[in-house]
Design an enzyme around this catalytic site. Structure first.
Site, PDB file in Angstrom:
ATOM      1  N   GLY A 213     -15.364   1.416  14.031  1.00 14.58           N
ATOM      2  CA  GLY A 213     -16.046   0.416  13.809  1.00 14.58           C
ATOM      3  C   GLY A 213     -16.476  -0.732  14.308  1.00 14.58           C
ATOM      4  CD  GLU A 214     -11.869  -3.757  12.351  1.00 17.91           C
ATOM      5  OE1 GLU A 214     -10.936  -3.537  13.433  1.00 17.91           O
ATOM      6  OE2 GLU A 214     -11.729  -3.583  11.440  1.00 17.91           O
TER       7      GLU A 214
ATOM      8  NE  ARG B 222      -5.983   1.232  -0.474  1.00 17.46           N
ATOM      9  CZ  ARG B 222      -6.171   2.885   0.872  1.00 17.46           C
ATOM     10  NH1 ARG B 222      -5.279   2.790   1.196  1.00 17.46           N
ATOM     11  NH2 ARG B 222      -7.249   3.045   0.676  1.00 17.46           N
TER      12      ARG B 222
ATOM     13  NE  ARG C 115     -10.840  11.895   4.372  1.00 16.05           N
ATOM     14  CZ  ARG C 115     -10.625  10.779   3.892  1.00 16.05           C
ATOM     15  NH1 ARG C 115     -11.237  10.137   3.379  1.00 16.05           N
ATOM     16  NH2 ARG C 115      -9.256   9.867   4.746  1.00 16.05           N
TER      17      ARG C 115
ATOM     18  CG  HIS D  82     -12.671   2.620   2.714  1.00 13.73           C
ATOM     19  ND1 HIS D  82     -13.865   3.900   3.481  1.00 13.73           N
ATOM     20  CD2 HIS D  82     -11.604   3.664   3.028  1.00 13.73           C
ATOM     21  CE1 HIS D  82     -12.927   4.018   3.852  1.00 13.73           C
ATOM     22  NE2 HIS D  82     -12.290   4.378   3.950  1.00 13.73           N
TER      23      HIS D  82
ATOM     24  CD  GLU E   9      -9.011  -1.942   3.251  1.00 18.07           C
ATOM     25  OE1 GLU E   9      -8.454  -1.400   4.304  1.00 18.07           O
ATOM     26  OE2 GLU E   9      -9.049  -0.448   2.912  1.00 18.07           O
TER      27      GLU E   9
ATOM     28  CG  ASP F 134      -7.482   9.283  18.044  1.00 17.33           C
ATOM     29  OD1 ASP F 134      -8.110   8.165  18.721  1.00 17.33           O
ATOM     30  OD2 ASP F 134      -6.369   8.602  17.466  1.00 17.33           O
TER      31      ASP F 134
ATOM     32  CG  ASN G 114      -1.986   1.210   1.320  1.00 17.21           C
ATOM     33  OD1 ASN G 114      -2.080   2.095  -0.061  1.00 17.21           O
ATOM     34  ND2 ASN G 114      -2.730   1.043   2.166  1.00 17.21           N
TER      35      ASN G 114
ATOM     36  CG  ASN H  91      -8.001   7.861  10.917  1.00 15.20           C
ATOM     37  OD1 ASN H  91      -7.962   8.501  11.751  1.00 15.20           O
ATOM     38  ND2 ASN H  91      -6.811   7.348  10.547  1.00 15.20           N
TER      39      ASN H  91
HETATM   40  P1  ADP Z   1      -7.352   4.642   8.957  1.00 13.98           P
HETATM   41  O1  ADP Z   1      -8.682   4.931   8.658  1.00 13.98           O
HETATM   42  O2  ADP Z   1      -6.383   4.720   8.864  1.00 13.98           O
HETATM   43  O3  ADP Z   1      -6.540   2.282   8.131  1.00 13.98           O
HETATM   44  P2  ADP Z   1      -8.349   3.232  10.581  1.00 13.98           P
HETATM   45  O4  ADP Z   1      -9.012   2.386  10.742  1.00 13.98           O
HETATM   46  O5  ADP Z   1      -6.618   2.401  11.993  1.00 13.98           O
HETATM   47  O6  ADP Z   1      -7.735   4.119  10.535  1.00 13.98           O
HETATM   48  O7  ADP Z   1      -9.381   3.752  12.710  1.00 13.98           O
HETATM   49  C1  ADP Z   1      -8.129   5.079  13.541  1.00 13.98           C
HETATM   50  C2  ADP Z   1      -9.066   5.410  13.935  1.00 13.98           C
HETATM   51  O8  ADP Z   1      -9.852   4.179  15.185  1.00 13.98           O
HETATM   52  C3  ADP Z   1      -9.346   6.865  14.725  1.00 13.98           C
HETATM   53  O9  ADP Z   1     -10.156   7.514  15.125  1.00 13.98           O
HETATM   54  C4  ADP Z   1      -9.482   6.250  16.150  1.00 13.98           C
HETATM   55  O10 ADP Z   1      -9.219   7.255  17.150  1.00 13.98           O
HETATM   56  C5  ADP Z   1     -10.819   5.225  16.382  1.00 13.98           C
HETATM   57  N1  ADP Z   1     -10.571   4.157  17.021  1.00 13.98           N
HETATM   58  C6  ADP Z   1      -9.147   2.782  16.816  1.00 13.98           C
HETATM   59  N2  ADP Z   1      -9.399   2.158  18.513  1.00 13.98           N
HETATM   60  C7  ADP Z   1     -10.800   2.327  19.468  1.00 13.98           C
HETATM   61  C8  ADP Z   1     -11.457   2.545  20.438  1.00 13.98           C
HETATM   62  N3  ADP Z   1     -10.616   1.580  21.262  1.00 13.98           N
HETATM   63  N4  ADP Z   1     -12.081   2.835  21.129  1.00 13.98           N
HETATM   64  C9  ADP Z   1     -12.658   4.548  20.104  1.00 13.98           C
HETATM   65  N5  ADP Z   1     -12.254   4.856  18.446  1.00 13.98           N
HETATM   66  C10 ADP Z   1     -11.055   3.619  18.035  1.00 13.98           C
END
Ligand code: ADP
Length: 402
Positions: A333-334, A91, A241, A180, A384, A283, A7, A211
């Site tokens: 989401g996770e 990617r 954004r 995505h 991915e 964040d 990537n 993000n």
């Molecule tokens: P990217 O889109 O850059 O791949 P990620 O999928 O890793 O980013 O997501 C980053 C986001 O996930 C950030 O906003 C981070 O704060 C959020 N995040 C990670 N762990 C947690 C958590 N335990 N609770 C809430 N948000 C989280």
């Protein structure tokens, strides 16, 4: 088959070296600060010690040389000869209308990618540099392109056309593309597997919340609508954004604040979203902490974030005539119980109801919905890189047969 998944960004390269037969990651890593004298490579080999190398990595070709060298390293490597890299999967962010599926990279494909640069000026050039860098070091190794946009290429015109003069679509390919796609495709397939039904009979809404955030309406395995558009700026509120805004605001703000086109673009992409509304952070972990402390601006930002996801769940249920599964994925989401809880609040009219205990301690890739509810809610870890590796394997296998 052993596949190097890349990537490539403008100043970074994320990589995973995947054994596609075992679906396992043999090594993964990240090269950061490409172009600088103090670039950093972090490498994590399976079953061996993680290492961090600082060096002068001035371009993508040197970065790929480092990646290959570390994969071959006697102490930290996982292969003995670079010929053990059977294929490379890239990617690629924007496939435009040209690429509706993953492809073997040929000189013609590279030309088409260059022709698409205008559609993704920030993303496609480093993807192309990555391909050229691999060609320099591994000229005989097949390379494949897996596009963020291609899963959404089945969208009907009513979902991808904007209400603009049609000539603009014809002249400049202005339309919704969506992004995505690899993640939406992967988690929807996993969710269908988890309920033990064919994806061809399911209506699935996927929410990739990282993000960057986007949702997709997936009817019978095909993306029929998605929130991101011509660029990854449209749709949901994101870390930095804006997502959806009234388009008239662009000229209005530019006039009021005396901004140039470039400054306006930066405002929408870098200073809006969660960070813009909260004035705190992009964040979600920090937003949640500020919400818990009663910070009003952070509460507004969080509420807008949630509300917009809820609106699109409703919209996509209407678009598909129902919904069988709602999937949460991506960093937020996770990992955020609170986001999932708030999105699913007051959604029983759509058959969506969370089991609060499961939501707080989610099983891996598990069903979080309350007993007996019509619509299942899943939290699925996206992967991915695995999709890129498996698509690459399929293309290389089919080359061998022909
Ligand atoms: P990217 O889109 O850059 O791949 P990620 O999928 O890793 O980013 O997501 C980053 C986001 O996930 C950030 O906003 C981070 O704060 C959020 N995040 C990670 N762990 C947690 C958590 N335990 N609770 C809430 N948000 C989280």
């Amino acid at each position: 088959m052993k596949i190097l998944v890349l990537n490539c960004g403008s100043s970074s390269i994320k990589y995973q070296f995947i054994d596609s037969d075992k679906e396992s990651v043999l090594a993964k890593g990240l090269v950061e600060r490409i172009g600088m004298s103090s670039a950093v490579l972090t490498h994590e080999p399976l079953g061996k010690e993680k290492i961090r190398i600082v060096g002068e990595i001035l371009d993508h070709t040197i970065a790929i040389e480092y990646v290959i060298a570390v994969l071959l390293s006697p102490n930290h490597g996982v292969i003995k000869d670079k010929n053990e890299i059977d294929a490379v999967g890239h990617r690629v962010v924007h496939g435009g209308e040209t690429f509706t599926g993953s492809v073997l990279i040929t000189p013609e494909v590279l030309k088409a990618l260059r022709d698409n640069i205008e559609l993704a000026p920030l993303h496609n050039p480093p993807n192309i540099k990555g391909i050229e860098a691999v060609t320099a070091h591994l000229p005989a190794t097949p390379q494949c392109g897996i596009f963020d946009t291609s899963f959404h290429s089945a969208m009907p015109p009513k979902a991808y056309l904007y209400g603009l003069p049609y000539e603009l679509y014809k002249r400049y390919k202005i339309r919704r593309y969506g992004f995505h796609g690899t993640s939406h495709r992967y988690v929807s397939e996993r969710a269908a597997d988890a309920v033990g039904r064919s994806i061809n009979e399911l209506k699935i809404i996927t929410a990739h919340l990282g993000n960057g955030c986007s949702m997709a309406a997936i009817n019978k395995g095909k993306s029929v609508d998605t929130t991101m558009g011509f660029t990854p700026l449209e749709g949901l509120l994101m870390g930095t954004r804006s997502g959806d805004i009234d388009p008239s605001l662009i000229t209005y703000i530019m006039g009021k604040e005396g901004l140039s086109l470039g400054e306006m673009n930066t405002l929408l992409n870098k200073h809006s979203g969660l960070v813009g509304l909260s004035g705190e952070s992009s964040d979600m972990r920090e937003i949640e902490t500020a919400v818990a402390e009663g910070n009003k601006k952070a509460i507004n930002a969080f509420d807008v974030f949630i509300y917009r996801i809820k609106k699109y769940v409703g919209a996509y249920a209407a678009a598909m005539g129902g919904v069988d599964i709602l999937v949460f994925t991506g960093g937020i989401g996770e990992n955020s119980n609170l986001v999932r809880e708030r999105v699913c609040e007051d959604m029983s009219f759509l058959g969506i109801e969370l089991d609060m205990t499961k939501n707080e301690n989610p099983p891996a890739d598990g069903d979080l919905s309350a007993e007996g509810t019509k619509t299942k809610v899943f939290r699925i870890r996206t992967n991915e890189e695995l999709v890129i590796a498996m698509d690459t394997k399929e293309i290389v296998d089919s080359m061998a047969k022909n």
